[in-house]
Design a protein around this motif. Structure first.
Motif, PDB file in Angstrom:
ATOM      1  N   CYS A 196     -29.312 -18.688 -52.251  1.00  0.00           N
ATOM      2  CA  CYS A 196     -29.828 -17.535 -51.519  1.00  0.00           C
ATOM      3  C   CYS A 196     -29.004 -16.318 -51.921  1.00  0.00           C
ATOM      4  CB  CYS A 196     -29.736 -17.786 -50.017  1.00  0.00           C
ATOM      5  SG  CYS A 196     -30.248 -16.363 -49.053  1.00  0.00           S
ATOM      6  N   GLU A 209     -33.710 -10.484 -55.580  1.00  0.00           N
ATOM      7  CA  GLU A 209     -34.214  -9.403 -54.729  1.00  0.00           C
ATOM      8  C   GLU A 209     -33.572  -8.061 -55.094  1.00  0.00           C
ATOM      9  OE1 GLU A 209     -34.268 -10.194 -50.510  1.00  0.00           O
ATOM     10  OE2 GLU A 209     -34.902  -8.136 -50.050  1.00  0.00           O
ATOM     11  N   GLN A 265     -37.603  -9.489 -56.805  1.00  0.00           N
ATOM     12  CA  GLN A 265     -38.126  -9.926 -55.511  1.00  0.00           C
ATOM     13  C   GLN A 265     -38.112  -8.737 -54.556  1.00  0.00           C
ATOM     14  OE1 GLN A 265     -36.151 -13.691 -54.571  1.00  0.00           O
ATOM     15  NE2 GLN A 265     -36.413 -13.249 -52.408  1.00  0.00           N
ATOM     16  N   GLY A 277     -38.277  -8.249 -50.667  1.00  0.00           N
ATOM     17  CA  GLY A 277     -38.142  -9.097 -49.489  1.00  0.00           C
ATOM     18  C   GLY A 277     -39.067  -8.677 -48.364  1.00  0.00           C
ATOM     19  N   LYS A 303     -42.757 -10.719 -51.186  1.00  0.00           N
ATOM     20  CA  LYS A 303     -42.831 -11.574 -49.996  1.00  0.00           C
ATOM     21  C   LYS A 303     -43.727 -10.909 -48.948  1.00  0.00           C
ATOM     22  CE  LYS A 303     -39.117 -14.547 -50.506  1.00  0.00           C
ATOM     23  NZ  LYS A 303     -38.197 -14.894 -49.447  1.00  0.00           N
ATOM     24  N   LEU A 327     -39.983 -21.281 -53.889  1.00  0.00           N
ATOM     25  CA  LEU A 327     -38.682 -20.602 -53.881  1.00  0.00           C
ATOM     26  C   LEU A 327     -37.864 -21.305 -52.799  1.00  0.00           C
ATOM     27  CD1 LEU A 327     -37.510 -17.775 -55.076  1.00  0.00           C
ATOM     28  CD2 LEU A 327     -37.906 -16.951 -52.760  1.00  0.00           C
TER      29      LEU A 327
HETATM   30  C1  PEP Z   1     -34.437 -14.302 -49.466  1.00  0.00           C
HETATM   31  O1  PEP Z   1     -35.311 -14.824 -50.187  1.00  0.00           O
HETATM   32  O2  PEP Z   1     -33.229 -14.515 -49.569  1.00  0.00           O
HETATM   33  C2  PEP Z   1     -34.874 -13.410 -48.386  1.00  0.00           C
HETATM   34  C3  PEP Z   1     -34.048 -12.540 -47.818  1.00  0.00           C
HETATM   35  O3  PEP Z   1     -36.142 -13.634 -48.066  1.00  0.00           O
HETATM   36  P1  PEP Z   1     -37.073 -12.870 -47.021  1.00  0.00           P
HETATM   37  O4  PEP Z   1     -37.199 -11.479 -47.537  1.00  0.00           O
HETATM   38  O5  PEP Z   1     -38.353 -13.643 -47.087  1.00  0.00           O
HETATM   39  O6  PEP Z   1     -36.405 -12.970 -45.677  1.00  0.00           O
END
Ligand code: PEP
Ligand code: MN
Length: 316
Positions: A51, A114, A140, A142, A166, A263
């Motif tokens: 993560c 991210e 990414q 988030g 996401k 993921l």
């Molecule tokens: C992550 O993938 O570490 C994350 C912060 O995801 P999300 O934006 O879905 O909370």
């Protein structure tokens, strides 16, 4: 509508999700290529990883485990959006050189990472170049930034890196699909749509309400490959009475519905992880996790074949 001489075919694009949508008589592709890999509604890739990057040693342990099990993608967070300003915010640009170097060493082709600010894209580009471009990056966005429209436009304007968007955890699916469309409308159509659960205490004891029943919905409405993130959806290491982790059950629910990317958080030593340790799987659990996905992917393919068989017998 009369076609002009140089126009082969006209597709009406007044429908919703103009660029990424799946429209009537629409044979635009539902896949893209990146780093020699195909990301499509017909493929499946697993992005197991950290993560948050905490140390070079843990990045190396993680990447070695992934490559030993034949995987070429991973997730590695350098920029972490945290609820509390006092929590670890990620190592940022300082960890990128060793993350990219190790990705090259272990044959990792794509790292999902991210970004929360446009400067992060510049840092990633510079570090990649500095390391000799040994790997590729999937940027990414988030869940907290799903409707950060200025960030979406900036990320959409660069076409080098594909993007994993996401879904927003507190907005409708349609609002999140429109957010994906922001990326595409600026020029980047290499977009994967990520389901990661939605916020409500109705999902307790899970961290979020698992929304993987939306996998076929996104595949139907759009041409985007669909990712599921069982780690952020479930949020812990509980398991059913048969001993299968809820994270693995949720993964299976996404994959059996046709998900194209998983993921998932792993960590060599979850109690020591600086972010999201409680939901991380152990490296020793990786082979079982991958085998479980294989079983369920095959089940999805059998379900599709069964449907095709039913159609043929109905016609004859
Ligand atoms: C992550 O993938 O570490 C994350 C912060 O995801 P999300 O934006 O879905 O909370
Ligand atoms: Mn996380």
């Amino acid at each position: 509508m009369r076609a002009l001489p140089a126009v082969e075919r006209v597709v009406r694009v007044s429908e919703e999700y103009r660029v990424l949508g799946r429209h009537k008589d629409d044979d635009r592709p539902s896949h893209f290529e990146y780093q020699g890999l195909r990301f499509g509604q017909d493929t499946l890739h697993v992005f197991a990883g950290l993560c948050a990057v905490d140390s070079r040693a843990n990045v190396e342990r993680m990447m070695r485990a992934i490559s030993e099990h034949g995987q070429v993608c991973t997730r590695m967070g350098a920029y972490k959006p945290r609820t509390s300003p006092y929590s670890f915010q990620g190592h940022g640009g300082t960890c990128l050189p060793y993350v990219f170097e190790l990705a090259g060493k272990y044959g990792i082709k794509v790292v999902a990472m991210e970004v929360t600010h446009e400067s992060h894209i510049d840092e990633i580009e510079a570090a990649l170049e500095g390391a000799g471009c040994p790997t590729g990056i999937m940027l990414q966005i988030g869940t907290r930034n799903t409707q950060n429209f200025e960030l979406l436009k900036i990320v959409g304007r660069q076409r080098e890196f594909p993007v994993l968007l996401k879904r927003g955890f507190g907005i409708t699916l349609s609002e999140s699909l429109n957010a994906a469309e922001y990326l595409a409308s600026e020029g980047n159509t290499k977009v994967v749509f990520g389901l990661r659960g939605v916020k409500s205490n109705m999902g307790d004891p899970h961290r979020n309400v698992v929304d993987f029943a939306h996998v076929p919905v996104v595949r139907r409405l759009t041409r985007m490959p669909v990712c599921v993130d069982p780690s952020h959806a479930v949020g812990d290491r509980s398991s059913g009475p048969e001993g299968i982790l809820d994270v693995m059950h949720a993964t299976a629910q996404g994959v059996i519905a046709g998900a194209n990317m998983v993921l998932v958080d792993f960590h060599p030593d979850p109690p020591a992880a600086l972010v999201d340790g409680p939901q991380a799987l152990l490296l020793s659990e990786l082979p079982r996790f991958l085998d479980d996905i294989q079983i369920v992917r095959e089940a999805f393919e059998k379900r599709v074949a069964l449907k095709e068989y039913a159609q043929v017998t109905q016609q004859s």
